[in-house]
Design a protein around this motif. Structure first.
Motif, PDB file in Angstrom:
ATOM      1  N   PRO A   1      31.956  47.269  47.647  1.00  0.00           N
ATOM      2  CA  PRO A   1      32.224  46.099  48.491  1.00  0.00           C
ATOM      3  C   PRO A   1      33.562  45.445  48.161  1.00  0.00           C
ATOM      4  N   CYS A   2      34.286  45.993  47.199  1.00  0.00           N
ATOM      5  CA  CYS A   2      35.503  45.339  46.699  1.00  0.00           C
ATOM      6  C   CYS A   2      36.568  45.228  47.795  1.00  0.00           C
ATOM      7  N   ILE A   3      37.085  44.021  47.959  1.00  0.00           N
ATOM      8  CA  ILE A   3      38.152  43.783  48.942  1.00  0.00           C
ATOM      9  C   ILE A   3      39.447  43.393  48.225  1.00  0.00           C
ATOM     10  N   SER A   4      39.628  43.944  46.996  1.00  0.00           N
ATOM     11  CA  SER A   4      40.780  43.501  46.197  1.00  0.00           C
ATOM     12  C   SER A   4      42.113  43.779  46.898  1.00  0.00           C
ATOM     13  N   GLY A   5      42.173  44.826  47.724  1.00  0.00           N
ATOM     14  CA  GLY A   5      43.409  45.090  48.465  1.00  0.00           C
ATOM     15  C   GLY A   5      43.757  43.922  49.379  1.00  0.00           C
TER      16      GLY A   5
ATOM     17  N   GLU B   1      35.922  34.760  49.124  1.00  0.00           N
ATOM     18  CA  GLU B   1      35.459  35.291  50.419  1.00  0.00           C
ATOM     19  C   GLU B   1      34.826  36.669  50.251  1.00  0.00           C
ATOM     20  N   CYS B   2      34.883  37.235  49.048  1.00  0.00           N
ATOM     21  CA  CYS B   2      34.255  38.540  48.774  1.00  0.00           C
ATOM     22  C   CYS B   2      32.762  38.322  48.502  1.00  0.00           C
ATOM     23  N   THR B   3      31.929  39.116  49.147  1.00  0.00           N
ATOM     24  CA  THR B   3      30.479  38.923  49.004  1.00  0.00           C
ATOM     25  C   THR B   3      29.992  39.220  47.586  1.00  0.00           C
TER      26      THR B   3
ATOM     27  N   SER C   1      27.394  40.219  42.040  1.00  0.00           N
ATOM     28  CA  SER C   1      27.400  41.572  41.475  1.00  0.00           C
ATOM     29  C   SER C   1      28.720  41.892  40.779  1.00  0.00           C
ATOM     30  N   CYS C   2      29.789  41.188  41.085  1.00  0.00           N
ATOM     31  CA  CYS C   2      31.078  41.424  40.424  1.00  0.00           C
ATOM     32  C   CYS C   2      31.439  40.230  39.549  1.00  0.00           C
ATOM     33  N   THR C   3      31.488  40.462  38.252  1.00  0.00           N
ATOM     34  CA  THR C   3      31.858  39.433  37.273  1.00  0.00           C
ATOM     35  C   THR C   3      32.790  40.083  36.244  1.00  0.00           C
TER      36      THR C   3
ATOM     37  N   PHE D   1      33.900  45.110  39.658  1.00  0.00           N
ATOM     38  CA  PHE D   1      34.070  46.214  40.604  1.00  0.00           C
ATOM     39  C   PHE D   1      35.550  46.554  40.772  1.00  0.00           C
ATOM     40  N   GLY D   2      36.384  45.527  40.747  1.00  0.00           N
ATOM     41  CA  GLY D   2      37.799  45.746  41.044  1.00  0.00           C
ATOM     42  C   GLY D   2      38.691  45.217  39.944  1.00  0.00           C
ATOM     43  N   ALA D   3      39.944  45.726  39.940  1.00  0.00           N
ATOM     44  CA  ALA D   3      40.880  45.345  38.879  1.00  0.00           C
ATOM     45  C   ALA D   3      41.241  43.870  38.935  1.00  0.00           C
ATOM     46  N   THR D   4      41.134  43.235  40.101  1.00  0.00           N
ATOM     47  CA  THR D   4      41.472  41.811  40.183  1.00  0.00           C
ATOM     48  C   THR D   4      40.451  40.940  39.448  1.00  0.00           C
ATOM     49  N   MET D   5      39.286  41.506  39.111  1.00  0.00           N
ATOM     50  CA  MET D   5      38.317  40.790  38.273  1.00  0.00           C
ATOM     51  C   MET D   5      38.495  41.153  36.803  1.00  0.00           C
TER      52      MET D   5
ATOM     53  N   ALA E   1      43.490  37.569  40.510  1.00  0.00           N
ATOM     54  CA  ALA E   1      43.067  36.371  41.239  1.00  0.00           C
ATOM     55  C   ALA E   1      41.553  36.164  41.135  1.00  0.00           C
ATOM     56  N   CYS E   2      40.780  37.255  41.188  1.00  0.00           N
ATOM     57  CA  CYS E   2      39.316  37.100  41.119  1.00  0.00           C
ATOM     58  C   CYS E   2      38.906  36.562  39.756  1.00  0.00           C
ATOM     59  N   SER E   3      39.566  37.039  38.711  1.00  0.00           N
ATOM     60  CA  SER E   3      39.291  36.535  37.363  1.00  0.00           C
ATOM     61  C   SER E   3      39.643  35.057  37.268  1.00  0.00           C
TER      62      SER E   3
HETATM   63  S1  SF4 Z   1      37.257  42.415  42.130  1.00  0.00           S
HETATM   64 FE1  SF4 Z   1      35.151  41.771  42.555  1.00  0.00          FE
HETATM   65  S2  SF4 Z   1      35.295  39.684  43.428  1.00  0.00           S
HETATM   66 FE2  SF4 Z   1      37.348  40.619  43.508  1.00  0.00          FE
HETATM   67  S3  SF4 Z   1      37.469  41.528  45.538  1.00  0.00           S
HETATM   68 FE3  SF4 Z   1      36.742  43.162  44.188  1.00  0.00          FE
HETATM   69  S4  SF4 Z   1      34.484  43.046  44.278  1.00  0.00           S
HETATM   70 FE4  SF4 Z   1      35.295  41.139  45.147  1.00  0.00          FE
END
Ligand code: SF4
Length: 363
Positions: free
Chosen positions: A312-316, A327-329, A334-336, A341-345, A351-353
């Motif tokens: 579900p990652c929308i990091s792009g 805005e990412c579900t 599920s992503c912490t 899930f993505g490098a931005t976390m 930014a997600c972090s």
């Molecule tokens: S890193 Fe996690 S929170 Fe950020 S866009 Fe990807 S899935 Fe969503």
């Protein structure tokens, strides 16, 4: 501390926010390029302090976040080989590949070492001549001089047992890509101050002219950010589109010429894949032919392949300013940071972090 404390003064930040309110007459959308700026904005609540007409979007300037999944898979493959010592900055270890990350290779006994500079990898190569040492050379223009120096030094010292897995990206082509999106919302940029200490400000002038967009080179402390926003809004309100330098205490127009010379000696401009975004023309630095002996991708015969996973990652979209992390579900559920899930976390600059650390609302 000089050049730090005065740029963290709440009083000065407040004054600039009031001045911003006086000059802002309509909505404007500004993107800060660098993940360090994003963290400062989110940590200090700058979006909430500036006039509500102003929207800040977070840009692609996090080197860990944009390193393509394919390269992580290559790194995992090399690091799993028994005669290899794989050296990397610590942030890269938890970035997920399509199946594994470097941390899991280390946990299973792989010799994966966290280093603070590429020169440390050179020292390791000299200490263990019977091993193949590989350095994961990632980053923007800021890390390119140190990586170039290490590669140049390896050749000078005729080191045969070190190579570099290179994923160097450069900023202006990514800004161009954002501006060329049909649904682009960015009307002004805060360019990354540390990149400009190396490259100077001149390379942004063609972009400002062509897209009629103000670009303000900005530092990373809260006062730097609000000053940069003020300078950008002042231009937008006046209908100007120029490159300005808020970070003049560190950035010169011409940049660091010695560092640029070193980059040119070792690297050439190449097309580059950006994680979650795809290939951007002329947006990377690859090794010149004269340094190809130090290219880990040829030494280990790595083949290019598509890496796609169902996620579900929308990091792009986050990296290109199309969506914000919350805005990412999957954000915060599920992503912490413990289970990204993505490098931005994963990345400390992602930014997600930043949203998870400073902006998350308790469920
Ligand atoms: S890193 Fe996690 S929170 Fe950020 S866009 Fe990807 S899935 Fe969503």
């Amino acid at each position: 501390m000089k050049f730090v404390d005065e740029y963290r003064s709440g009083e000065s930040v407040g004054e600039y926010c009031r001045a911003l309110a006086e000059i802002t007459t309509q909505p404007w959308t500004i993107m800060e390029i660098c993940g360090g700026q994003t963290h400062s904005i989110v940590k200090h609540g700058i979006q909430e302090m500036i006039p509500p007409e102003l929207t800040l979007l977070h840009g692609p300037g996090c080197p860990v976040c944009v390193t393509p999944m394919e390269l992580i898979d290559h790194a995992v493959h090399i690091a799993s080989l028994s005669n290899v010592i794989f050296c990397s900055f610590g942030d890269m270890l938890r970035v997920p590949g399509s199946e594994k990350d470097l941390f899991s290779v280390k946990a299973k006994g792989g010799d994966v070492r966290i280093v603070l500079s590429p020169m440390e990898a050179l020292e390791i190569a000299k200490e263990f001549p019977e091993k193949e040492v590989v350095f994961f050379a990632i980053g923007f223009e800021t890390t390119a001089p140190a990586n170039a120096m290490a590669i140049h030094q390896a050749r000078q010292e005729n080191l045969k047992n070190i190579s570099f897995l290179v994923s160097q990206v450069i900023v202006p082509p990514a800004m161009r890509t954002i501006l060329e999106f049909p649904d682009n919302r960015v009307q002004g940029f805060l360019a990354a101050g540390h990149v400009c200490t190396i490259m100077g400000t001149q390379e942004y002038e063609p972009l400002a002219r062509e897209f009629q967009i103000p670009i303000v080179v900005t530092g990373f402390e809260p006062l730097d950010i609000v000053q940069g926003i003020y300078m950008c809004v002042r231009q937008l309100e006046a209908g100007c589109a120029q490159v300005e330098n808020q970070y003049s205490r560190a950035v010169k127009k011409e940049g660091n010429l010695a560092a640029q010379k070193l980059i040119e000696e070792v690297f050439q401009i190449v097309p580059q894949k950006w994680r979650g975004v795809g290939e951007i023309a002329q947006s990377g630095l690859g090794l010149k032919n004269s340094y190809s002996a130090f290219d880990a991708s040829t030494r280990f015969l790595l083949e290019s392949r598509r890496c796609e996973i169902d996620s579900p990652c929308i990091s792009g979209e986050v990296l290109m300013g199309i969506k914000k992390p919350d805005e990412c579900t999957a954000f915060g559920t599920s992503c912490t940071p413990d289970s990204p899930f993505g490098a931005t976390m994963v990345s400390s600059e992602g930014a997600c972090s930043a949203y998870f650390r400073y902006k998350r609302v308790a469920p």
